[in-house]
Motif scaffolding. Structure first.
Motif, PDB file in Angstrom:
ATOM      1  N   TYR A   1      -3.260 -13.487   2.448  1.00 46.82           N
ATOM      2  CA  TYR A   1      -4.710 -13.458   2.237  1.00 46.82           C
ATOM      3  C   TYR A   1      -5.099 -14.613   1.316  1.00 46.82           C
ATOM      4  O   TYR A   1      -4.418 -14.866   0.310  1.00 46.82           O
ATOM      5  CB  TYR A   1      -5.147 -12.141   1.583  1.00 46.82           C
TER       6      TYR A   1
ATOM      7  N   GLU B   1      -4.803  -2.514   5.104  1.00 43.22           N
ATOM      8  CA  GLU B   1      -6.002  -3.109   4.507  1.00 43.22           C
ATOM      9  C   GLU B   1      -5.716  -3.574   3.089  1.00 43.22           C
ATOM     10  O   GLU B   1      -4.960  -2.934   2.351  1.00 43.22           O
ATOM     11  CB  GLU B   1      -7.137  -2.086   4.474  1.00 43.22           C
TER      12      GLU B   1
ATOM     13  N   ASP C   1      -1.353   1.848   6.333  1.00 45.77           N
ATOM     14  CA  ASP C   1      -2.495   1.199   5.684  1.00 45.77           C
ATOM     15  C   ASP C   1      -2.246  -0.308   5.617  1.00 45.77           C
ATOM     16  O   ASP C   1      -1.417  -0.779   4.847  1.00 45.77           O
ATOM     17  CB  ASP C   1      -2.689   1.773   4.279  1.00 45.77           C
TER      18      ASP C   1
ATOM     19  N   GLY D   1      -6.853  -3.572  -0.442  1.00 49.13           N
ATOM     20  CA  GLY D   1      -7.743  -2.693  -1.187  1.00 49.13           C
ATOM     21  C   GLY D   1      -8.395  -3.369  -2.392  1.00 49.13           C
ATOM     22  O   GLY D   1      -8.105  -4.517  -2.736  1.00 49.13           O
TER      23      GLY D   1
ATOM     24  N   LYS E   1      -7.641  -6.896  -4.541  1.00 53.49           N
ATOM     25  CA  LYS E   1      -8.655  -7.964  -4.561  1.00 53.49           C
ATOM     26  C   LYS E   1      -9.049  -8.323  -5.995  1.00 53.49           C
ATOM     27  O   LYS E   1      -9.187  -9.510  -6.332  1.00 53.49           O
ATOM     28  CB  LYS E   1      -9.894  -7.521  -3.778  1.00 53.49           C
TER      29      LYS E   1
ATOM     30  N   LYS F   1      -9.698 -13.123   2.714  1.00 44.62           N
ATOM     31  CA  LYS F   1      -9.600 -13.068   4.173  1.00 44.62           C
ATOM     32  C   LYS F   1      -8.137 -13.231   4.593  1.00 44.62           C
ATOM     33  O   LYS F   1      -7.401 -14.038   4.022  1.00 44.62           O
ATOM     34  CB  LYS F   1     -10.410 -14.202   4.814  1.00 44.62           C
TER      35      LYS F   1
ATOM     36  N   ASN G   1       0.820  -1.212   0.000  1.00 47.19           N
ATOM     37  CA  ASN G   1       0.000   0.000   0.000  1.00 47.19           C
ATOM     38  C   ASN G   1       0.855   1.264   0.000  1.00 47.19           C
ATOM     39  O   ASN G   1       2.022   1.251   0.397  1.00 47.19           O
ATOM     40  CB  ASN G   1      -0.933   0.006   1.211  1.00 47.19           C
TER      41      ASN G   1
END
Length: 204
Positions: free
Chosen positions: A141, A96, A94, A98, A102, A150, A89
Motif C-alpha cells: 500500500y 482490508e 480480512d 484498517g 493507516k 491505496k 489482520n
C-alpha cells in the motif's frame, strides 16, 4: 517523469515479519521496516531490517511511542530509519487495510514521505508450501496524492520485491520447523526486558 518508487526488502527482514504473524495467528500483529533510500537510485527504498512490534492492543499509543523511540535510537546510529509499516489482520479472510494500520502509516509518512504499508496476504501465505511463487506474501500500500492509502495496482508485484529470490523457500523451511516460536516482539520485551526485540539469534 518521476520514476515509480520500488521497495526492496531483505530476506531476513521479510521472514521475521511473517514468522511474527504466524506465532500469533489468532490476533492482529504489526511491525516496522528499517532502511534507507538507495544512495545510487533514489527511486528504490531498501528495507534492510524489521522489528516485530505488538500482538495485543495495537492501537495503544504509549507502548507504540516507546517502541518507536527505542527503534529509531538503535537504528539511527547505523544510518537507518523507519521506512514503513507491516500489519497482519486478526481474521484470515480480512484483506482490508484498517484504521490502525493507516494511522500508523500516516505517522511514519510525516518523517519518511516515501513510506509504504505492507499487509500480510493470508491466501498467498497459505499457498506458499504448494507453489514456487517467489513474490512476497504481502500486499503493498502506498499513499496517493490525496494522502489516502491505496493498494499498488497490477504492477504492485514489481514494486515490492524481495532482494533474495529464494526467500520463500527459506521461509517455507522455517515454517515447517516451527521457527516462528523463537520470534520476540515488543510486547514480549515489555513483559520481560530480558527478551530481546532485536532477535539477534533468530537466523543463527
Amino acid at each position: 517523469m518521476v520514476a515509480e518508487l520500488k521497495h526492496e526488502i531483505s530476506q531476513n527482514a521479510y521472514i521475521k515479519l511473517v514468522l511474527h504473524a504466524l506465532k500469533h495467528k489468532t490476533t492482529a500483529v504489526n511491525g516496522v521496516l528499517l532502511g534507507r533510500v538507495n544512495p545510487q537510485n533514489e527511486s528504490v527504498v531498501e528495507i534492510i531490517d524489521s522489528v516485530p512490534l505488538f500482538h495485543s492492543n495495537l492501537a495503544l499509543l504509549p507502548p507504540l511511542e516507546i517502541a518507536l523511540i527505542m527503534i529509531e535510537e538503535h537504528y539511527g546510529s547505523k544510518g537507518l530509519g523507519i521506512v514503513g509499516y507491516f500489519h497482519a489482520n486478526e481474521r484470515f479472510d480480512d484483506a482490508e487495510l484498517g484504521i490502525v494500520a493507516k494511522n500508523i502509516g500516516d505517522h511514519i509518512c510525516r518523517y519518511f514521505p516515501q513510506a509504504a504499508v505492507f499487509l500480510l496476504d493470508n491466501k498467498k501465505l497459505e499457498a506458499l508450501p504448494k507453489g514456487k511463487d517467489q513474490s512476497p506474501v504481502m500486499q503493498l500500500y502506498i499513499r496517493d496524492a490525496s494522502k489516502n492509502w491505496k493498494l499498488a495496482g497490477p504492477d504492485g508485484g514489481s514494486r515490492l520485491v524481495i532482494k533474495e529470490p529464494a526467500a520463500n523457500v527459506v521461509l517455507s523451511d522455517y515454517i515447517s520447523s516451527e521457527k516462528w516460536q523463537d520470534v520476540v516482539d515488543f510486547d514480549d520485551h515489555l513483559d520481560d526486558i530480558k527478551m530481546d526485540w532485536l532477535n539477534p539469534e533468530l537466523f543463527k
